[in-house]
Design an enzyme around this catalytic site. Sequence first.
Site, PDB file in Angstrom:
ATOM      1  CG  ASP A  84     124.045  12.886-125.209  1.00  0.00           C
ATOM      2  OD1 ASP A  84     124.574  12.167-124.344  1.00  0.00           O
ATOM      3  OD2 ASP A  84     124.563  13.101-126.334  1.00  0.00           O
ATOM      4  CG  ASP A 131     125.831   9.213-122.090  1.00  0.00           C
ATOM      5  OD1 ASP A 131     125.694   8.244-122.862  1.00  0.00           O
ATOM      6  OD2 ASP A 131     126.384  10.276-122.417  1.00  0.00           O
ATOM      7  CD  GLU A 132     123.288   8.773-126.508  1.00  0.00           C
ATOM      8  OE1 GLU A 132     122.658   9.079-127.531  1.00  0.00           O
ATOM      9  OE2 GLU A 132     124.212   7.944-126.500  1.00  0.00           O
TER      10      GLU A 132
HETATM   11 MG   LIG Z   1     126.628  11.904-123.786  1.00  0.00          MG
END
Ligand SMILES: [Mg+2]
Length: 412
Positions: free
Chosen positions: A25, A127-128
Amino acid sequence: MIALFEYMFYNLDGDIMKRIIFHIDVNNAFLSWSAVKLLSEGYKIDIRQIPSIIGGDESSRHGIVLAKSPVAKKYGIKTAETIYSARKKCPNLKVFSPNMEYYRLMSKKMIDHISNYSPDLEQFSIDECFLDLTGTTYLYDDILDLAYKIKDEIFEKFGFTVNIGIGNNKLCAKMASDFEKPNKVHTLFENEIESKMWPLPIEDLFMVGEKTAIKLKKMGFYTIGDVAKCDCKRLIKEFKSFGNTIYEMANGIDNSIVDSTISQSKSISVSLTLDKDTDDIELLKKVLLHQVDEVGRALRKKKLYTTIVAITFKTSEFISFSKQCSTDLPINSNNAIYDKVISLLYKSWNFEKIRNIGVRISGFTNKRVTQTSLFEDGNKEVDDEKIQSVLDSIKDKYGSNIINPASLIDKE
Ligand SMILES: [Mg+2]
């Protein structure tokens, strides 16, 4: 340092072992990525070190804070509050516009890099991602060392930090990556659930939002452990089937797989090899109905619509053929997909016996852009409507293709 073998248990048949899942993350993704871009363009200040925010269109009343630096956070600035109110809290606040195109580029670079370590990668949001290392752990001496290596490589190569959570399932990996930020690796293995997860406040549990947390507290549950140890019937009475989900999550139970097919390809497909060859049309229709439900759910989970539907066959001689059609409009309901599949069945199948049948959908579009998961990052009180209007304003400004779900990012 935790030795690998503690988490690899084979049964007597030698084929069952605990899964090893990473959740990777990006820390403060939008702000970090903008900082990296500004530095690369010669901007002298790292905006991660000053009171700064990434914000939607400031001239509109709807302009809200999408991401904030740690210093801005100290001023009490919250994600999803208006830029106007954020400025009142911190008069020398620096406001930067989001650059979705650059964020997508950074996201793609990171995902491409991580996919070197395992093909079982599921991108969860821009973003993960989840990475299943279960089948590959024999390649690495120590799984914790591997996590540190990946984390440090991302920083060295791209200039931003990530948290990595490690667990025996996706839920625990995701909970672990949230423990302490930034630039950290955490584990939440099965035998650590009681000590590491149960003492946490109930609102820290994945999927438990503010409203659910308030209800749970009224019922006397303040920590994740309180819920884990309660009588599940009480939760089901209050929350229906979601109650059962909460109970399982509090106990660290999650059997969902890291699904690389959804995130890495531009089509979603499912097929079934039958026990024996068949020309029983009713049976085939039942199988197709089930398959349509599977691909349809995957599609809607990604908030996508399909424009191409296909049916695939294999005969008993394993000769494959398929037939596809375009839809008039983007569709995402089971009914609409099933109608197409059945008409394809009648058009393409000559009633010879077949052994394998499947459904494939492709040509995805995000007819409506609703990727709110971009903003889930620690902001449970996020106001969906405000975000939607920010997304709309970004689209107005930069064109409607500026925000695409991560699954549409090309895999080279
Ligand atoms: Mg994040």
